[in-house]
Scaffold this motif. Structure first.
Motif, PDB file in Angstrom:
ATOM      1  N   LYS A   1     -10.642  -0.192  -5.809  1.00 54.81           N
ATOM      2  CA  LYS A   1     -11.111   1.185  -6.021  1.00 54.81           C
ATOM      3  C   LYS A   1     -10.782   2.055  -4.816  1.00 54.81           C
ATOM      4  CE  LYS A   1     -14.924   0.120  -9.189  1.00 54.81           C
ATOM      5  NZ  LYS A   1     -16.398   0.094  -9.362  1.00 54.81           N
ATOM      6  N   ASP A   2     -10.957   1.495  -3.617  1.00 49.43           N
ATOM      7  CA  ASP A   2     -10.642   2.252  -2.404  1.00 49.43           C
ATOM      8  C   ASP A   2      -9.143   2.521  -2.294  1.00 49.43           C
ATOM      9  OD1 ASP A   2     -13.289   2.373  -1.655  1.00 49.43           O
ATOM     10  OD2 ASP A   2     -13.192   0.596  -0.367  1.00 49.43           O
ATOM     11  N   ILE A   3      -8.329   1.547  -2.708  1.00 47.48           N
ATOM     12  CA  ILE A   3      -6.875   1.750  -2.689  1.00 47.48           C
ATOM     13  C   ILE A   3      -6.498   2.871  -3.653  1.00 47.48           C
ATOM     14  CG2 ILE A   3      -4.651   0.721  -3.292  1.00 47.48           C
ATOM     15  CD1 ILE A   3      -5.749  -1.958  -2.291  1.00 47.48           C
ATOM     16  N   ALA A   4      -7.106   2.869  -4.835  1.00 46.27           N
ATOM     17  CA  ALA A   4      -6.836   3.931  -5.809  1.00 46.27           C
ATOM     18  C   ALA A   4      -7.231   5.292  -5.245  1.00 46.27           C
ATOM     19  CB  ALA A   4      -7.580   3.652  -7.108  1.00 46.27           C
ATOM     20  N   SER A   5      -8.359   5.335  -4.562  1.00 44.61           N
ATOM     21  CA  SER A   5      -8.800   6.593  -3.944  1.00 44.61           C
ATOM     22  C   SER A   5      -7.825   7.043  -2.866  1.00 44.61           C
ATOM     23  CB  SER A   5     -10.198   6.421  -3.342  1.00 44.61           C
ATOM     24  OG  SER A   5     -11.144   6.127  -4.341  1.00 44.61           O
ATOM     25  N   PHE A   6      -7.298   6.081  -2.106  1.00 42.78           N
ATOM     26  CA  PHE A   6      -6.310   6.407  -1.077  1.00 42.78           C
ATOM     27  C   PHE A   6      -5.039   6.971  -1.711  1.00 42.78           C
ATOM     28  CE2 PHE A   6      -2.648   5.214   1.563  1.00 42.78           C
ATOM     29  CZ  PHE A   6      -2.988   5.860   2.751  1.00 42.78           C
ATOM     30  N   CYS A   7      -4.623   6.367  -2.819  1.00 43.88           N
ATOM     31  CA  CYS A   7      -3.437   6.861  -3.528  1.00 43.88           C
ATOM     32  C   CYS A   7      -3.677   8.278  -4.038  1.00 43.88           C
ATOM     33  CB  CYS A   7      -3.092   5.936  -4.692  1.00 43.88           C
ATOM     34  SG  CYS A   7      -2.611   4.272  -4.182  1.00 43.88           S
ATOM     35  N   GLN A   8      -4.905   8.547  -4.479  1.00 42.90           N
ATOM     36  CA  GLN A   8      -5.250   9.890  -4.937  1.00 42.90           C
ATOM     37  C   GLN A   8      -5.156  10.885  -3.788  1.00 42.90           C
ATOM     38  OE1 GLN A   8      -6.595  11.301  -8.244  1.00 42.90           O
ATOM     39  NE2 GLN A   8      -5.623  12.828  -6.950  1.00 42.90           N
ATOM     40  N   LEU A   9      -5.603  10.481  -2.611  1.00 44.73           N
ATOM     41  CA  LEU A   9      -5.518  11.365  -1.447  1.00 44.73           C
ATOM     42  C   LEU A   9      -4.068  11.666  -1.088  1.00 44.73           C
ATOM     43  CD1 LEU A   9      -8.297  10.082   0.991  1.00 44.73           C
ATOM     44  CD2 LEU A   9      -8.189  12.282  -0.170  1.00 44.73           C
ATOM     45  N   ASP A  10      -3.210  10.659  -1.232  1.00 43.35           N
ATOM     46  CA  ASP A  10      -1.795  10.877  -0.945  1.00 43.35           C
ATOM     47  C   ASP A  10      -1.204  11.865  -1.947  1.00 43.35           C
ATOM     48  OD1 ASP A  10       0.320   9.731   0.920  1.00 43.35           O
ATOM     49  OD2 ASP A  10       1.326   9.567  -1.021  1.00 43.35           O
ATOM     50  N   SER A  11      -1.642  11.747  -3.198  1.00 44.31           N
ATOM     51  CA  SER A  11      -1.212  12.703  -4.218  1.00 44.31           C
ATOM     52  C   SER A  11      -1.734  14.097  -3.888  1.00 44.31           C
ATOM     53  CB  SER A  11      -1.723  12.253  -5.593  1.00 44.31           C
ATOM     54  OG  SER A  11      -1.437  13.207  -6.579  1.00 44.31           O
ATOM     55  N   ASP A  12      -2.982  14.163  -3.425  1.00 42.02           N
ATOM     56  CA  ASP A  12      -3.564  15.448  -3.038  1.00 42.02           C
ATOM     57  C   ASP A  12      -2.779  16.092  -1.901  1.00 42.02           C
ATOM     58  OD1 ASP A  12      -5.510  15.113  -4.933  1.00 42.02           O
ATOM     59  OD2 ASP A  12      -7.053  14.453  -3.532  1.00 42.02           O
ATOM     60  N   LYS A  13      -2.296  15.260  -0.985  1.00 41.05           N
ATOM     61  CA  LYS A  13      -1.514  15.786   0.138  1.00 41.05           C
ATOM     62  C   LYS A  13      -0.255  16.479  -0.368  1.00 41.05           C
ATOM     63  CE  LYS A  13       1.049  14.324   4.260  1.00 41.05           C
ATOM     64  NZ  LYS A  13       1.468  13.164   5.098  1.00 41.05           N
ATOM     65  N   ARG A  14       0.435  15.831  -1.306  1.00 43.82           N
ATOM     66  CA  ARG A  14       1.643  16.444  -1.860  1.00 43.82           C
ATOM     67  C   ARG A  14       1.301  17.728  -2.614  1.00 43.82           C
ATOM     68  NH1 ARG A  14       2.679  10.959  -2.811  1.00 43.82           N
ATOM     69  NH2 ARG A  14       2.004  11.111  -4.986  1.00 43.82           N
ATOM     70  N   ASN A  15       0.157  17.719  -3.306  1.00 42.76           N
ATOM     71  CA  ASN A  15      -0.252  18.925  -4.025  1.00 42.76           C
ATOM     72  C   ASN A  15      -0.606  20.057  -3.072  1.00 42.76           C
ATOM     73  OD1 ASN A  15       0.171  17.801  -6.508  1.00 42.76           O
ATOM     74  ND2 ASN A  15      -1.979  17.464  -6.992  1.00 42.76           N
TER      75      ASN A  15
ATOM     76  N   LEU B   1       0.817  -1.212   0.000  1.00 38.19           N
ATOM     77  CA  LEU B   1       0.000   0.000   0.000  1.00 38.19           C
ATOM     78  C   LEU B   1       0.854   1.267   0.000  1.00 38.19           C
ATOM     79  CD1 LEU B   1      -2.831   1.197   0.070  1.00 38.19           C
ATOM     80  CD2 LEU B   1      -2.756   1.083   2.572  1.00 38.19           C
ATOM     81  N   ALA B   2       1.901   1.287   0.811  1.00 38.35           N
ATOM     82  CA  ALA B   2       2.754   2.482   0.887  1.00 38.35           C
ATOM     83  C   ALA B   2       3.423   2.760  -0.455  1.00 38.35           C
ATOM     84  CB  ALA B   2       3.800   2.305   1.981  1.00 38.35           C
ATOM     85  N   ARG B   3       3.902   1.703  -1.102  1.00 39.65           N
ATOM     86  CA  ARG B   3       4.571   1.883  -2.394  1.00 39.65           C
ATOM     87  C   ARG B   3       3.578   2.325  -3.468  1.00 39.65           C
ATOM     88  NH1 ARG B   3       6.288  -1.665  -6.588  1.00 39.65           N
ATOM     89  NH2 ARG B   3       5.356  -3.434  -5.501  1.00 39.65           N
ATOM     90  N   LEU B   4       2.387   1.758  -3.431  1.00 41.11           N
ATOM     91  CA  LEU B   4       1.368   2.131  -4.409  1.00 41.11           C
ATOM     92  C   LEU B   4       0.962   3.593  -4.253  1.00 41.11           C
ATOM     93  CD1 LEU B   4      -0.941  -1.026  -4.274  1.00 41.11           C
ATOM     94  CD2 LEU B   4       0.464  -0.309  -6.213  1.00 41.11           C
ATOM     95  N   SER B   5       0.883   4.046  -3.018  1.00 41.61           N
ATOM     96  CA  SER B   5       0.397   5.404  -2.767  1.00 41.61           C
ATOM     97  C   SER B   5       1.367   6.475  -3.232  1.00 41.61           C
ATOM     98  CB  SER B   5       0.103   5.597  -1.275  1.00 41.61           C
ATOM     99  OG  SER B   5       1.295   5.510  -0.513  1.00 41.61           O
TER     100      SER B   5
END
Length: 566
Positions: free
Chosen positions: A463-477, A402-406
């Motif tokens: 789908k939830d994992i993808a959404s979590f990865c998106q949130l991690d991207s949002d955090k960096r943004n 999960l960490a690597r995917l995010s």
């Protein structure tokens, strides 16, 4: 008949074409056929019904200037070789079509705000983008909301998109007028193909003239996998020169106002598929194309990818080099960066919303992993085949990674959708077949129910994992947005004394503002598919005048943007 070839071009095209697309090629649903031997480009005819066009004329210097004079807050630039006045913000029409009412509302709002540049392509949505632009503008022309002479329309061609999967590759063997990138992807800038595409574009746009016509990503042809020895750069430079010589005749015939190149590599000297503007310009001496008709180039520019405007000690940027030859510069992809091996969407929704969503999603993920893990224990109890039961360890595999995917949202989404889910389906099929082969089993219905539920749970979890990865991207943004705001106080913001109300994505506006502020970039093309996106983009463009050259330099030195350029 096209009778205005230069002497050099006339001699070339009076001979039988050795680089034809084929005797009959289906392109986007319309059949085109080349005339007999010796007839050349001028006798290529279209077999089909031409749609009626309602918009006559083209953009003019006086009309474009008059239109933009009514929108003094929007920055403008002049197309040097034609005198047209363009808004420095353009409507990018990559993903728009007539089926979405929001797309029409967005284009109308953009025009009302003073945006008079619309960029599309023959291959966007298999022509649906051009059709949408044509229909919407036609309505606006009839309503007198804008005149044809006031709007600058840009389209492109190069991608060959077959209408079906049965593209006639067998008929194209040993023909070098196109590049076969794969078994389903082709590219061509041959005059036969360009003539066909210009005609189709004009039909769909309901116009009789394109203001600017561009060769679209010709560097793709270097990836030809069918031609012996590949498609060399020298061969491609020759193709570009021949295309320009042909397009000169289209200018003289009045079907296009000028031409150019849209490229993802023209601005990056270090890439293998780089095309040199200097080399392209030199070809006019051998091929006789007219420099005055080469009016524009287009390349990516955003906060991360700054090669287009970055001059090095020994190398001028494409924007600088183009300016020296009075070639107008369009930039694209201001909100989608490719950096450090990742696709970064420059968008954020605000830290408060992200934190709330993050907590909820972590709880959902925990339940999803637990549910899938319990089901994997159940199947081990239901079946004796250990080799099959051991395939279902996906809860463990996904949780451990999960960490690597995010760390990379787009890569994670692709991996989950294209690799993980198909692999799970294959495992479930093996289980299903094994169960059905055992005639004496009395728990087939139980296993079938398990298979159905496992597939559903796995789809939900990915789908939830993808959404979590998106949130991690949002955090960096969010972090990038905050740092940029601290570096430069002149950036558009949704907070503070000079805030702009109703900004949907502060980071998006900053990236657009940065691009529009570039002195050597004439127009930044932005995908504005919804009215609220238009609001953000216009606010950014209007605020671009506040950024000084010093500001732009400081922004480029932002630590979160360093070491990520091409």
């Amino acid at each position: 008949m096209l009778t205005s070839f230069s002497v050099h071009a006339t001699q070339r095209y009076q001979r039988p074409l050795s680089r034809t697309l084929s005797s009959a090629v289906f392109c986007q649903g319309s059949l085109w056929r080349q005339g007999g031997a010796g007839t050349g480009v001028a006798n290529i005819v279209r077999l089909g019904i031409m749609t009626s066009r309602s918009a006559h004329g083209a953009a003019t210097p006086d009309a474009t200037a008059a239109f933009l004079s009514k929108h003094p807050t929007l920055p403008t630039a002049t197309l040097p070789k034609r005198g047209l006045v363009l808004s420095k913000l353009g409507f990018g029409a990559y993903r728009v079509n007539s089926s979405q009412s929001a797309h029409r509302a967005a284009l109308v709002k953009a025009v009302q705000a003073g945006v008079n540049v619309i960029d599309t392509s023959s291959h966007f949505g298999h022509g649906t983008s051009e059709k949408f632009i044509g229909e919407t503008l036609d309505d606006l022309f009839k309503q007198d909301a804008i005149k044809r002479e006031q709007v600058v329309v840009v389209s492109k061609a190069g991608f060959i998109l077959p209408p079906t999967t049965d593209f006639p590759t067998s008929e194209l063997e040993n023909v070098s007028s196109y590049a076969a990138i794969s078994t389903t992807s082709y590219h061509s800038i041959h005059p036969v193909y360009l003539k066909a595409q210009i005609s189709q574009s004009l039909d769909r746009l309901k116009m009789d003239k394109l203001d600017i016509f561009m060769l679209n990503n010709p560097e793709r042809m270097l990836g030809d996998r069918m031609l012996p020895g590949g498609f060399s750069k020298s061969k491609l430079y020759k193709e570009i020169a021949e295309a320009f010589a042909y397009l000169d005749t289209e200018v003289e015939a009045g079907r296009i106002g000028g031409y150019g190149i849209c490229s993802n590599a023209l601005h990056i000297p270090t890439t293998e598929d780089h095309l040199s503007l200097k080399t392209i310009l030199k070809t006019r001496h051998d091929f006789g194309w007219k420099l005055e008709n080469f009016v524009a180039v287009q390349a990516p520019l955003n906060l991360f990818e700054r090669d287009l405007v970055t001059d090095e000690v020994s190398t001028k940027s494409l924007a600088t080099e183009a300016k020296e030859h009075d070639i107008f510069v369009f930039s694209n992809r201001p909100l989608n960066a490719i950096a450090a091996g990742q696709i970064i969407t420059l968008e954020n929704k605000g830290q408060h919303t992200r934190q709330e969503n993050s907590v909820k999603l972590l709880e959902t993920l925990d339940l999803g992993f637990s549910s899938l893990a319990e089901m994997e224990l159940d199947i081990k109890e239901l079946i004796d085949e250990e080799s099959i039961a051991m395939k279902f360890v996906w809860s463990e595999v996904l949780s451990e990674n999960l960490a690597r995917l995010s760390s990379n949202y787009f890569a994670a989404k692709h991996f989950l959708e294209r690799e993980v889910l198909p692999a799970i389906d294959r495992d479930l099929k093996i289980l299903e077949d094994s169960t059905n082969d055992q005639q004496d089993r009395d728990d087939k219905e139980t296993i079938a129910t398990w298979i159905h539920r496992y597939r559903r749970e796995a789809e939900t979890l990915t789908k939830d994992i993808a959404s979590f990865c998106q949130l991690d991207s949002d955090k960096r943004n969010d972090e990038l947005n905050l740092v940029l705001g601290l570096i430069c106080r002149e950036f558009v913001s949704d907070v503070g004394q000079d805030k702009v109300d109703n900004i949907g994505s502060p980071l998006s506006t900053k990236s657009i503002q940065y691009c529009v502020a570039q002195e050597n970039v004439g127009c930044t093309l932005v995908g504005m598919r919804r009215p609220e996106y238009v609001h953000d983009a216009v606010a950014a463009a209007e605020a671009s005048r506040r950024l000084t050259q010093r500001d732009l330099g400081l922004i480029a030195q932002c630590p979160l943007l360093l070491n990520t350029t091409s």
